[in-house]
Design a protein around this motif. Sequence first.
Motif: not given
Length: 343
Positions: A102-131
């Motif tokens: 947040d402070l040093l590079i201006g990216l929302s840590y909370g938003w990224w954590i939520s998104k990245h958790n879902r990615h790690h749980s279901h990588p490359n899984h349609v409708d489950r991986d936000p990436d």
Amino acid sequence: MTEPPPAGRGSDYAALSREVKQSGLLKRRPGYYSVKVGANLLLLAAGWTAFALIGQSWWQLVTAAFLAVMFTQTGFIGHDAGHHQIAATKRVNNLLGRVHADLLIGLSYGWWISKHNRHHSHPNHVDRDPDIADGAIAFTQDQARVRRGPYAWLARHQAWLFFPMLLLEGLALHVAGVRALLDRTGTATSRRTKLAEAGLLTVHLGGYLAALFLVLSPVQAVCFLLVHQGLYMGCSFAPNHKGMPIFAKDDKIDFLRRQVLTSRNIRGHRLTDFALGGLNYQIEHHLFPSMPRPSLRHAQELVRTFCVRHGIAYHETGLFNSYAEVLRHLHAVGGPLRPELEY
């Protein structure tokens, strides 16, 4: 950060986990991270000091390139903190994550954590991986087929446009984080956390834009922004999963194979480890997200040998070939929209 689910004693993942734990590779590395964080902060400060001393000059584009490297390196530290790789407690890791993101590079840590958790749980899984959700880039032919107008044109040419679009990746991450913070839904605790994050982001954004437009001419400031927020961060994440197998919505697959089959390792050396923030060991990272970054390279041979022993495809390639694999996949996805070129 979400950890792998508990595995039964007889599962393949349980057997691999026992080997990894016995090797001591999950132990915290406070010495490494103390040096890493300290050196990174010094270099980041040196970059902004150079910016102040150089003043209004086109030489600032060199400063922008240096700070682009340091911002991405700072992001890597925030990533490691988000996975609880650095400190023993969640509170300290989150503090480090919010300061670096947040402070040093201006990216929302909370938003990224939520998104990245879902990615790690279901990588490359349609409708489950936000990436791999349908957005500027189509990751599956089903996503491409339903496109019309400008979005169809974009999907047809996405392999050619991929690297130019990465120039906007930094901006897209900033915007997505701010939009998430503006969402007022959630518990009282989450709203307080969002407010704290919003304060840190405001300090960063205000200071960043003030520095650029007070020191540089408007044209120089825009050019600085484009160079600084450009390719490096996007290029460091692009090879990890794009072009690897994608699972349909209803596919069932165990945790071990889900993580290994969808991940791509990048072959290299210490410089590769530095440039990609340890994400070149994507398979090991996805299997053991809380494993400290310097331990990933030591876990690689253990994991690779285990995969060979169990007949699980373990994909590793060079950096440039990884980008070629990504581009071939994106070109193939756009195939249904190019009938005149395919036949």
